[in-house]
Design a protein around this motif. Structure first.
Motif, short mmCIF file in Angstrom:
data_model
loop_
_atom_site.label_atom_id
_atom_site.label_comp_id
_atom_site.label_asym_id
_atom_site.label_seq_id
_atom_site.Cartn_x
_atom_site.Cartn_y
_atom_site.Cartn_z
N SER A 1 -54.56 -93.90 -15.91
CA SER A 1 -55.07 -93.70 -17.27
C SER A 1 -53.91 -93.38 -18.19
O SER A 1 -52.86 -92.89 -17.75
CB SER A 1 -56.11 -92.57 -17.33
N ALA A 2 -54.09 -93.68 -19.46
CA ALA A 2 -53.12 -93.32 -20.49
C ALA A 2 -53.85 -93.33 -21.82
O ALA A 2 -54.95 -93.89 -21.94
CB ALA A 2 -51.95 -94.31 -20.51
N HIS A 3 -53.25 -92.69 -22.80
CA HIS A 3 -53.81 -92.69 -24.15
C HIS A 3 -52.87 -93.42 -25.08
O HIS A 3 -51.66 -93.15 -25.10
CB HIS A 3 -54.06 -91.26 -24.62
N VAL A 4 -53.42 -94.35 -25.83
CA VAL A 4 -52.64 -95.23 -26.70
C VAL A 4 -53.14 -95.08 -28.13
O VAL A 4 -54.35 -94.95 -28.37
CB VAL A 4 -52.77 -96.70 -26.25
N ALA B 1 -58.11 -103.97 -16.71
CA ALA B 1 -58.87 -103.19 -17.69
C ALA B 1 -58.67 -103.74 -19.08
O ALA B 1 -57.58 -104.16 -19.44
CB ALA B 1 -58.47 -101.72 -17.65
N ASP B 2 -59.75 -103.75 -19.85
CA ASP B 2 -59.71 -104.19 -21.23
C ASP B 2 -60.29 -103.11 -22.14
O ASP B 2 -61.29 -102.48 -21.79
CB ASP B 2 -60.55 -105.46 -21.45
N GLU C 1 -58.28 -93.97 -24.86
CA GLU C 1 -57.97 -93.95 -23.43
C GLU C 1 -58.11 -95.35 -22.84
O GLU C 1 -59.07 -96.07 -23.13
CB GLU C 1 -58.89 -92.99 -22.68
N VAL C 2 -57.15 -95.72 -22.02
CA VAL C 2 -57.21 -96.96 -21.26
C VAL C 2 -57.01 -96.62 -19.79
O VAL C 2 -56.37 -95.62 -19.46
CB VAL C 2 -56.14 -97.97 -21.73
N GLY C 3 -57.57 -97.41 -18.91
CA GLY C 3 -57.39 -97.09 -17.49
C GLY C 3 -58.14 -98.00 -16.56
O GLY C 3 -58.90 -98.88 -17.00
N PHE C 4 -57.97 -97.77 -15.25
CA PHE C 4 -58.60 -98.61 -14.23
C PHE C 4 -58.54 -97.89 -12.88
O PHE C 4 -57.84 -96.89 -12.71
CB PHE C 4 -57.88 -99.96 -14.12
N ARG D 1 -64.20 -102.87 -12.59
CA ARG D 1 -63.36 -101.83 -13.19
C ARG D 1 -62.90 -102.18 -14.60
O ARG D 1 -62.33 -101.34 -15.30
CB ARG D 1 -62.13 -101.63 -12.32
N GLN D 2 -63.12 -103.41 -15.05
CA GLN D 2 -62.40 -103.92 -16.21
C GLN D 2 -62.72 -103.17 -17.50
O GLN D 2 -61.84 -102.98 -18.34
CB GLN D 2 -62.71 -105.41 -16.39
N LEU D 3 -63.95 -102.76 -17.69
CA LEU D 3 -64.35 -102.16 -18.97
C LEU D 3 -64.84 -100.72 -18.83
O LEU D 3 -65.39 -100.16 -19.79
CB LEU D 3 -65.44 -103.01 -19.62
N THR D 4 -64.65 -100.13 -17.66
CA THR D 4 -65.20 -98.78 -17.43
C THR D 4 -64.70 -97.78 -18.46
O THR D 4 -65.48 -97.09 -19.12
CB THR D 4 -64.82 -98.30 -16.02
N THR D 5 -63.39 -97.67 -18.60
CA THR D 5 -62.82 -96.68 -19.52
C THR D 5 -63.11 -97.04 -20.97
O THR D 5 -63.41 -96.16 -21.78
CB THR D 5 -61.31 -96.54 -19.29
N ALA D 6 -63.06 -98.32 -21.30
CA ALA D 6 -63.35 -98.74 -22.66
C ALA D 6 -64.79 -98.41 -23.05
O ALA D 6 -65.07 -98.05 -24.21
CB ALA D 6 -63.10 -100.24 -22.82
N TYR D 7 -65.71 -98.54 -22.10
CA TYR D 7 -67.12 -98.25 -22.38
C TYR D 7 -67.32 -96.77 -22.66
O TYR D 7 -68.01 -96.37 -23.60
CB TYR D 7 -67.96 -98.69 -21.19
N LYS D 8 -66.69 -95.94 -21.82
CA LYS D 8 -66.74 -94.50 -22.08
C LYS D 8 -66.15 -94.19 -23.45
O LYS D 8 -66.70 -93.40 -24.23
CB LYS D 8 -65.99 -93.77 -20.98
N GLN D 9 -65.02 -94.82 -23.78
CA GLN D 9 -64.35 -94.58 -25.06
C GLN D 9 -65.25 -94.97 -26.23
O GLN D 9 -65.35 -94.25 -27.23
CB GLN D 9 -63.04 -95.38 -25.12
N GLN D 10 -65.94 -96.10 -26.12
CA GLN D 10 -66.84 -96.54 -27.19
C GLN D 10 -67.97 -95.53 -27.39
O GLN D 10 -68.31 -95.19 -28.53
CB GLN D 10 -67.43 -97.91 -26.86
N ALA D 11 -68.56 -95.06 -26.29
CA ALA D 11 -69.64 -94.09 -26.40
C ALA D 11 -69.17 -92.80 -27.07
O ALA D 11 -69.88 -92.21 -27.89
CB ALA D 11 -70.22 -93.80 -25.02
N VAL D 12 -67.97 -92.35 -26.72
CA VAL D 12 -67.41 -91.15 -27.33
C VAL D 12 -67.24 -91.33 -28.82
O VAL D 12 -67.57 -90.44 -29.62
CB VAL D 12 -66.07 -90.78 -26.66
N GLU D 13 -66.71 -92.48 -29.23
CA GLU D 13 -66.49 -92.73 -30.65
C GLU D 13 -67.81 -92.75 -31.43
O GLU D 13 -67.90 -92.18 -32.53
CB GLU D 13 -65.73 -94.05 -30.83
N LEU D 14 -68.85 -93.39 -30.88
CA LEU D 14 -70.14 -93.42 -31.55
C LEU D 14 -70.74 -92.02 -31.62
O LEU D 14 -71.28 -91.60 -32.65
CB LEU D 14 -71.10 -94.37 -30.83
#
Length: 565
Positions: free
Chosen positions: A94-97, A129-130, A142-145, A387-400
């Motif tokens: 994981s990393a934060h960009v 991951a995307d 956050e991005v990760g896989f 695994r490709q969108l796991t972190t992105a999905y969490k990130q989207q939910a957090v933003e909403l």
């Protein structure tokens, strides 16, 4: 909820985070990256910048410093580090960009995590991951896989890249760690089930006359949702009695599947085309415990109906409002859940054609205003089974959630097979649960021809879902081989809709393992029991004859029932 589909990624919107080559554990250390939080402003012996300029920034996600990547001359130019891992082990990265600027003409940039495997001199690139909808106003993302290292791979290189060279960015709080397997996971899961799904029941009895009393505590419905997609035509057609009976006997939630998607707006314009069948379906909805409907909107390119394609921005937005009003006028008061914008990490149709980068937020607000009592969900595939969108999905939910959008929960389409690794699946659920919202498994299948393997995998994954505190329910994506997307995932077969091995295993879980039926002889004025949360019927019997019947609902915290005889 929609069918599992694939889509081409818009190459013009790539922000890429490349992770190249994987390597062996060092001295049993938990963290494998050197200077992972960038608190040391000296990058000697840890991070390097290939084809770019690397400096330290005081704009940080955590701590006091981050890495700043500028003066990139190629799309592959970016931050890199070499580390060591053990072949065959699973790891999480994981990393934060944070983007510092946008490329001209771009509404979004896509952040990717790609792994380069170098085996016997041959390089293989894996897109692991995307994060497809990143903007400067997204702040830290956050991005990760998760990834299992091949048995013959020993060395690793982590490489961060943005596809558009003109985009500069920051990186902070990076991590690369072992994801250990847990051979005792099922025992732990069953312990969690007893802890989070059950509650105490106390029955206080007054005016008992002599001996010979019994208390029967019978669960009639489960708080945890067990459901399935149904075909709208067959569930109301009298020629499909066996199909209907299997559903009524084994499920308490329904979702309208994709069987009648003529004239569709990604699945929901079906409601407007059902005509004579829709009132019958509404009668069916009233018979089951609860129901939800499939997507209101979906942005996948190639899945947009012709009748809206080509509309101008204002005309399209008006058509969206009309669609919402048309659908809700037919369903108002009948449904508990709406999947608002389906699979929107895979498609950007409505963003691109309305010009509204935050159209997802607007959709939620529109539907909430039209019917405030319905719980609204995101819904996405390739977030748990892949695994490709796991972190992105969490990130989207957090933003909403942080934006105050009326988002109730997170829907996960989980189409798997018997090879799905439980440790990995739990990690992905845990990652998505970091958003702090309820999770529903909105489409669940185990696609396996071997019935024994399918039954075991079904039980294991259902046990994991049931044991996860964030998961509120599981909806199968069909159950009968005569009406199902993936025939090898069916729980029942043939014209009589008879359960196969996996179907029998499901029935055992639903009717017995996770259901409470208690009979106790009365020896005093108080009876104690423990049960799965849900709805109950309580019967007091005297010498075998029912003398009192009461109903109650058991929730967290327990229930005390007082019975006056």
């Amino acid at each position: 909820m929609g069918e599992l589909v694939t889509s081409e990624r818009p190459a013009s919107m790539d922000v890429v985070l490349l992770v190249l080559s994987f390597v062996a554990l060092t001295n049993g250390a938990t963290e494998l990256l050197k200077n992972p939080d960038f608190e040391s402003t000296s990058f000697s012996g840890n991070w390097v910048c290939q084809g770019c300029s690397l400096s330290s920034s005081s704009d940080s996600y955590h701590g006091h410093h981050s890495a700043k990547i500028t003066q990139r001359h190629h799309n592959w130019a970016g931050l890199a580090q070499t580390i060591n891992v053990s072949p065959g082990n699973r790891y999480i990265f994981s990393a934060h960009v944070k983007l510092l600027n946008m490329a001209r003409g771009r509404m979004f940039h896509k952040v990717q995590v790609i792994v380069k495997e170098t085996i016997h001199g041959h390089d293989t690139y894996l897109d692991l991951a995307d994060s497809p909808k990143v903007r400067t106003d997204s702040g830290w993302v956050e991005v990760g896989f998760d990834f299992q290292v091949p048995n013959n791979l020993h060395q690793v290189y982590i490489y961060l890249q943005i596809a558009e060279p003109e985009v500069n960015y920051l990186v902070d709080s990076a991590s690369f760690k072992l994801l250990p397997s847990d051979s005792n996971w099922k025992t732990e899961a069953n312990a969690r089930i007893n802890n989070i799904r059950k509650a105490p029941i106390t029955v206080n009895l007054h005016n008992l006359h002599g001996d010979g009393y019994q208390v029967e505590i019978q669960q009639t419905k489960s708080k945890f949702a067990f459901g399935s997609a149904v075909a709208a035509d067959k569930i109301v057609d009298s020629t499909h009695r066996a199909y209907q009976q299997f559903f009524y006997d084994n499920f308490e939630w329904s979702v309208l599947g994709n069987a009648l998607n003529g004239g569709k707006w990604n699945g929901v314009k079906v409601i407007l085309t059902l005509t004579s069948q829709w009132p019958l379906y509404m009668l069916f909805v009233q018979k089951v415990l609860r129901s939800e409907v499939t997507i209101c909107f979906g942005g996948l390119t190639g899945h947009i109906p012709d009748w809206i394609d080509g509309m101008g921005q204002s005309t399209l937005i008006q058509a969206m409002h009309t669609h919402i009003n048309d659908v809700i006028s037919r369903t108002r008061g009948s449904l508990e859940h709406w999947d608002v914008y389906n699979e929107n990490l895979h498609g950007m149709y409505f963003e691109e054609h309305t010009g509204h980068a935050n159209i997802t937020m607007e959709m939620f607000n529109w539907i909430h205003q039209a019917e405030p009592g319905v719980k609204l969900f995101l819904n996405e595939y390739s977030v748990a089974s892949s695994r490709q969108l796991t972190t992105a999905y969490k990130q989207q939910a957090v933003e909403l959630k942080n934006a105050g959008v009326p988002l109730y929960g997170i829907g996960i389409q989980c189409h798997t097979n018997s090879h799905m690794d439980i440790t990995t699946l739990k990690y992905r659920l845990d990652k998505i649960a970091e958003a702090g919202l309820p999770i529903w498994i909105t489409e669940f299948t185990v696609n396996e021809a071997n019935e024994g393997l399918k039954a075991d995998a079904l039980e294991n994954m259902m046990t994991l879902f049931m044991s996860h505190p964030a998961v509120e329910g599981v909806l199968l994506w069909g159950f009968w081989d005569g009406q199902i997307w993936l025939p090898n995932s069916a729980l029942a077969t043939g014209s009589n809709v008879q359960p196969n091995a996996a179907g029998k295993r499901y029935q055992q879980l639903f009717h017995q393992t996770w259901r409470t039926h208690v009979t106790k002889s009365v020896t005093g004025s108080t009876v104690h029991a423990t049960g799965f949360m849900g709805d109950y019927t309580l019967k007091i019997k005297h010498n075998g004859h029912t003398v009192k019947t009461q109903h109650f609902t058991l929730d967290k915290g327990g229930k005390t029932v007082t019975v006056n005889l």
